[in-house]
Design a protein around this motif. Structure first.
Motif, PDB file in Angstrom:
ATOM      1  N   GLU A 245     -11.456   8.416 -13.183  1.00 13.49           N
ATOM      2  CA  GLU A 245      -9.728   7.969 -13.546  1.00 13.49           C
ATOM      3  C   GLU A 245      -9.715   6.672 -13.509  1.00 13.49           C
ATOM      4  OE1 GLU A 245      -6.851  10.505 -10.134  1.00 13.49           O
ATOM      5  OE2 GLU A 245      -8.227   9.681  -9.377  1.00 13.49           O
ATOM      6  N   ILE A 246     -10.561   6.185 -12.673  1.00 12.19           N
ATOM      7  CA  ILE A 246     -10.503   3.986 -12.391  1.00 12.19           C
ATOM      8  C   ILE A 246     -10.520   4.260 -14.308  1.00 12.19           C
ATOM      9  CG2 ILE A 246     -11.686   2.663 -11.982  1.00 12.19           C
ATOM     10  CD1 ILE A 246     -12.053   3.904  -8.882  1.00 12.19           C
TER      11      ILE A 246
ATOM     12  N   ASP B  66      -8.910   5.119  -1.462  1.00 11.54           N
ATOM     13  CA  ASP B  66      -9.594   6.186  -2.056  1.00 11.54           C
ATOM     14  C   ASP B  66      -7.944   6.683  -3.379  1.00 11.54           C
ATOM     15  OD1 ASP B  66      -7.858   7.326  -0.654  1.00 11.54           O
ATOM     16  OD2 ASP B  66      -9.582   9.605  -0.315  1.00 11.54           O
ATOM     17  N   ASP B  67      -6.779   6.184  -2.830  1.00  8.22           N
ATOM     18  CA  ASP B  67      -5.409   7.035  -3.476  1.00  8.22           C
ATOM     19  C   ASP B  67      -4.739   5.138  -4.217  1.00  8.22           C
ATOM     20  OD1 ASP B  67      -4.260   4.455  -2.159  1.00  8.22           O
ATOM     21  OD2 ASP B  67      -2.564   5.235  -1.138  1.00  8.22           O
ATOM     22  N   SER B  68      -5.706   4.344  -4.206  1.00 12.01           N
ATOM     23  CA  SER B  68      -5.206   3.604  -5.564  1.00 12.01           C
ATOM     24  C   SER B  68      -6.538   2.501  -6.131  1.00 12.01           C
ATOM     25  CB  SER B  68      -4.153   2.250  -4.435  1.00 12.01           C
ATOM     26  OG  SER B  68      -4.813   1.914  -3.679  1.00 12.01           O
TER      27      SER B  68
ATOM     28  N   TYR C  53      -1.849   3.079  -8.328  1.00 12.55           N
ATOM     29  CA  TYR C  53      -1.806   4.093  -7.031  1.00 12.55           C
ATOM     30  C   TYR C  53      -1.469   5.450  -8.254  1.00 12.55           C
ATOM     31  CZ  TYR C  53      -0.281  -0.029  -3.502  1.00 12.55           C
ATOM     32  OH  TYR C  53      -0.218  -1.127  -3.131  1.00 12.55           O
ATOM     33  N   ILE C  54      -2.087   6.869  -7.280  1.00 12.38           N
ATOM     34  CA  ILE C  54      -1.932   7.822  -7.705  1.00 12.38           C
ATOM     35  C   ILE C  54       0.200   8.329  -7.081  1.00 12.38           C
ATOM     36  CG2 ILE C  54      -2.385   9.673  -7.822  1.00 12.38           C
ATOM     37  CD1 ILE C  54      -5.375   8.880  -6.933  1.00 12.38           C
ATOM     38  N   ASP C  55       0.207   9.033  -7.648  1.00 14.86           N
ATOM     39  CA  ASP C  55       1.760   9.756  -7.754  1.00 14.86           C
ATOM     40  C   ASP C  55       1.330  11.159  -8.195  1.00 14.86           C
ATOM     41  OD1 ASP C  55       4.328  10.245  -6.916  1.00 14.86           O
ATOM     42  OD2 ASP C  55       5.137   9.519  -8.023  1.00 14.86           O
TER      43      ASP C  55
ATOM     44  N   ARG D  43       0.555  14.669 -11.824  1.00 16.25           N
ATOM     45  CA  ARG D  43      -0.163  13.808 -11.730  1.00 16.25           C
ATOM     46  C   ARG D  43       0.624  12.353 -12.699  1.00 16.25           C
ATOM     47  NH1 ARG D  43      -4.807  13.781  -8.210  1.00 16.25           N
ATOM     48  NH2 ARG D  43      -5.581  11.419  -7.599  1.00 16.25           N
ATOM     49  N   SER D  44       0.701  11.215 -11.771  1.00 20.08           N
ATOM     50  CA  SER D  44       1.347  10.040 -12.184  1.00 20.08           C
ATOM     51  C   SER D  44       0.632   8.842 -11.613  1.00 20.08           C
ATOM     52  CB  SER D  44       2.517  10.516 -13.168  1.00 20.08           C
ATOM     53  OG  SER D  44       3.534  10.172 -11.484  1.00 20.08           O
TER      54      SER D  44
END
Length: 67
Positions: free
Chosen positions: A5-6, A30-32, A46-48, A54-55
């Motif tokens: 993801e990164i 681990d959420d950002s 941030y993960i939403d 998922r955004s």
């Protein structure tokens, strides 16, 4: 945030904003991830995942002294 993801976010920020942008994992979260322009900290992504899809949300503070 997972390494893949990164990598995707890093490529996105480089392509859309500036090639000097770098997305880095946060040491204790681990959420950002953190976003930098070179060595200068810009903000946090941030993960939403509350919705079905998922955004990601990018938050950047602008200090008065920087204007």
């Amino acid at each position: 945030m997972k390494p893949d993801e990164i990598k995707k976010l890093d490529a996105y920020f480089k392509r859309v904003f500036n090639p000097t942008f770098v997305v880095k994992a946060r040491p204790r979260k681990d959420d950002s991830a953190e976003v930098y322009a070179g060595d200068e900290f810009l903000g946090v992504v941030y993960i939403d995942d509350e919705d079905e899809e998922r955004s990601y949300n990018f938050t950047m503070a602008i200090l008065d002294v920087d204007l």
